[in-house]
Design an enzyme around this catalytic site. Structure first.
Site, PDB file in Angstrom:
ATOM      1  N   TYR A 224     -10.436  -4.420   4.371  1.00  0.00           N
ATOM      2  CA  TYR A 224      -9.448  -3.982   5.349  1.00  0.00           C
ATOM      3  C   TYR A 224     -10.136  -3.907   6.706  1.00  0.00           C
ATOM      4  CZ  TYR A 224      -5.441  -1.274   7.145  1.00  0.00           C
ATOM      5  OH  TYR A 224      -4.341  -0.841   7.849  1.00  0.00           O
TER       6      TYR A 224
ATOM      7  N   GLU B   6       0.858  -1.177   0.000  1.00  0.00           N
ATOM      8  CA  GLU B   6       0.000   0.000   0.000  1.00  0.00           C
ATOM      9  C   GLU B   6       0.889   1.219   0.000  1.00  0.00           C
ATOM     10  OE1 GLU B   6      -3.652  -1.613   2.828  1.00  0.00           O
ATOM     11  OE2 GLU B   6      -2.525   0.184   3.367  1.00  0.00           O
TER      12      GLU B   6
ATOM     13  N   ASP C  69      -4.444   8.913  11.316  1.00  0.00           N
ATOM     14  CA  ASP C  69      -3.089   8.389  11.508  1.00  0.00           C
ATOM     15  C   ASP C  69      -2.434   8.859  12.790  1.00  0.00           C
ATOM     16  OD1 ASP C  69      -2.376   6.699   9.202  1.00  0.00           O
ATOM     17  OD2 ASP C  69      -2.937   8.491   8.073  1.00  0.00           O
TER      18      ASP C  69
END
Lengths: 406, 289
Positions: free
Chosen positions: B185, B60, B71
């Site tokens: 995912y 990725e 994040d």
């Protein structure tokens, strides 16, 4: 686009094409739950009664609609100030935080988190948390903590933890990022009290509804005093909560012109500003499709304003919609114009405004040249200026030195 | 030929074929995330090739964004470094073209929505296809907001990977499983990316709940930090693959800032191999279970 008569946002959280819910998967269900819980609270007379009594007995509502006689004489028109600066904690932010804190309690969440720029929303959240016995963590950009040291101390006195944010531009935008990161981690026991009409659905709607008490009162008050609606309603726009709060009840009154004033910082042409609707383009920031200050690659730009509360590269999606439909007009005032307006209001009315609504006063001054003496203009005085005295002192000190040097 | 001996004839099926082959072999999949352009595009190209040679199953490549709100600090810092060196979508597309001259490893772009939106959804899908990107995962674009993107991606045979999280209801699991292509995912925990000491205790339950609704490959990410984590996820849950991000990004940054060139690349190879090693022979081979 034309103004629709249907209540907005729609079921997908859209105001026309603006708004929506652009968030990581983890937050989708919690946001859907928040929607449901909010709808239930809205139609629960007990919840509404509790909120109303807090707004009245604790926050000090209704706030006065004050006829600013000397300012009116100076400018040659009728100026009314909606005195949100007289709310408990010194700004309109408390209207929203009391509502959201009650909502959090209803959902069984025992911890509140919030972002803050100028510190007013942080103080208002910490206040609501103390009142309702909830834990409270406030995210604040390191840069803003310097600019608003007094508010940092106030939050701490109220029992909140103030967490410095050192990423990105260290201002409001980054504080929102950090609060979102906390929320995504602790979503099961934490409610994120967003302070403006930004973020993913249902926040722009919830915050607007809680803030529209400003406009509802104003509309009744002006009719009671003047027997008619105003010609103009002016408010400053950062994320846009005080402005949507005062605009919203006037939207159906098509004769009332609504003007939002953004921060032109050092001037739009310098690029050092925070005038999102005036100079931005459409994009997605913090969960909503709206106007954004960004480069051509979609990276969010750093902004500048003397006022920490307006120093934000996004804006509420409903404002984008009001701009697109033409129902509201958006303009900008510079740091310098805001400082002049700050002094003007202090000298003519004995009121120190916060630097945020000083931008609205600044535009009022410009507008006054084209108005007649019978025209009625209402300005939302969203907060008081005590928190800004140091910033103003520094800014004026510098400009006086410059004057002497010239 | 890939390390697993899969032929990469049909570009558009690369991810699916690879996962099918993994299931046949009884191995788990290792997907590595790196931030594109951290610290430069040249380094990214080299990292991808090294990871491919080390036997990683898919990579990725993160498109850096100024406000990466899902994040943790490691990926935030890497995004800042990438933006500092002027990384753009265009530059990363050219980098992928170059990478494609050397390897057929499945490549996925991971991005926040705004950079893709400004590039243009249709143009992005088309250009991704042209350079040989297999799938795209947009972190802050849940399926409810993705219909236009899904249309563009389908038109250009780009797999649309979507996320599922511990907070996803059964209803959402069903819906996401339907629109997610290539793999699903699975976000291991409520929270942001970053290394963790331990795996969440309810991870097995979560994967099982997803598996109940779909046979599509499931990759578990967020907090997967070591070969031990990799092996225990693949042996103890029904996941097909794992995603390791911050653990690689942090190490690369440390090696690059303090070590000689040769040491950097041998360290990367060694770490990637140790992660890949942990994915081998973790499942009964298809037909033996």
């Amino acid at each position: 686009m034309t103004v629709t008569k249907v209540a907005l946002p729609d079921a997908k959280g859209r105001f026309g094409k603006y708004g929506g819910m652009y968030v990581p998967e983890t937050l989708v269900y919690p946001l859907q739950q928040l929607c449901e819980e909010y709808e239930a609270a809205k139609s629960d007379p007990k919840f509404q009664a509790e909120l109303e009594s807090l707004l009245r007995d604790y926050a000090g509502r209704p706030t006065p609609l004050y006829f600013a006689r000397r300012l009116s004489e100076r400018l040659g028109l009728k100026v009314y100030l909606k005195r949100e600066d007289l709310c408990h904690t010194g700004a309109h932010k408390i209207n929203n935080t009391l509502g959201q804190a009650l909502l959090a309690k209803r959902m069984g969440k025992r911890r509140l988190i919030a972002e803050t720029g100028a510190g007013q929303h942080g103080v208002a959240t910490a206040t609501a948390a103390a009142l309702l016995g909830l834990e409270c963590d406030i995210y604040m950009g390191e840069e803003d903590m310097k600019r608003q040291a007094l508010n940092v101390f106030r939050m701490r006195l109220l029992g909140a933890r103030v967490i410095p944010v050192c990423s990105g531009s260290r201002t409001l935008k980054d504080a929102i990022n950090e609060a979102m990161r906390d929320w995504v981690t602790n979503v099961r026991n934490t409610h994120y009290v967003i302070g403006s009409v930004v973020g993913p659905h249902p926040y722009p709607m919830i915050v607007r509804d809680f803030q529209s008490v400003i406009g509802r009162e104003t509309r009744e008050q002006i009719i009671a005093i003047e027997g008619r609606l105003p010609d103009y309603v002016i408010a400053c726009v950062g994320g846009g909560s005080n402005s949507i709060g005062i605009f919203y009840p006037f939207i159906p009154d098509e004769g009332v012109k609504l003007i939002g004033v953004e921060a032109a910082g050092k001037g739009i042409v310098t690029g050092m500003h925070a005038a999102t609707l005036v100079a931005g383009t459409e994009g997605v920031l913090h969960g909503a499709y709206s106007f954004v200050l960004q480069d051509k690659h979609g990276q969010i730009r750093t902004t500048h304003s003397i006022s920490a509360g307006l120093d934000y590269p996004g804006v509420g999606p409903e404002h984008a919609y009001l701009k697109a439909t033409g129902r509201a007009t958006y303009v900008a005032a510079t740091d310098e114009e805001a400082l002049d307006a700050f002094k003007l209001l202090a000298e003519t009315e004995g009121i120190l405004p916060a630097l945020e609504p000083a931008h609205a006063i600044a535009y009022l001054v410009k507008l006054s040249h084209s108005l007649r003496s019978n025209d009625i203009v209402i300005v939302c005085l969203s907060g008081r200026g005590d928190k800004d005295v140091e910033v103003v002192m520094r800014a004026l000190g510098m400009s006086e030195q410059t004057l002497q040097a010239d | 030929m890939s390390p697993l001996g899969v032929r990469w004839g049909e570009i558009k099926m690369r991810l699916r074929h690879h996962f099918e082959e993994l299931r046949r072999s009884g191995d788990g999949g290792l997907i590595v995330f790196i931030t594109g352009g951290d610290p430069t595009i040249e380094v990214t190209i080299k990292v991808v090739l090294e990871l491919a040679y080390a036997g990683v199953d898919a990579i990725e490549i993160g498109i850096p964004f100024s406000d990466p709100l899902a994040d943790g600090p490691v990926i935030q810092a890497s995004s800042e470094r990438a933006l500092c060196s002027g990384t753009t979508i265009q530059a990363l597309l050219s980098a992928v073209s170059e990478i494609r001259e050397h390897t057929d490893i499945p490549l996925i772009f991971m991005s926040y929505f705004n950079p893709v939106l400004q590039y243009g959804l249709e143009r992005f899908a088309m250009d991704c296809h042209d350079v040989g990107i297999d799938g795209v995962l947009i972190t802050d674009l849940p399926p409810e907001e993705a219909s236009e993107w899904i249309e563009s991606a389908r038109r250009h045979s780009i797999d649309t990977v979507f996320l599922l999280a511990p907070t996803s209801t059964d209803e959402r699991v069903k819906m996401v499983a339907q629109v997610s292509d290539g793999f699903i995912y699975c976000v291991s925990r409520t929270g942001i990316t970053g290394e963790r000491e331990k795996l969440p205790e309810d991870l097995g339950e979560l994967v099982k709940r997803i598996r109940h609704f779909t046979d599509k490959p499931i990759a578990v990410g967020f907090g997967v930090s070591s070969p031990e984590h990799v092996r225990s996820i693949l042996t103890q849950t029904e996941a097909d693959a794992v995603v390791v991000g911050s653990a690689v990004v942090r190490r690369m940054h440390e090696w690059l800032s303090s070590s000689s060139d040769a040491y950097v690349w041998s360290s990367l190879r060694q770490f990637a191999s140790s992660l890949k090693e942990a994915t081998l022979r973790v499942k009964p081979k298809a037909g033996e279970g």
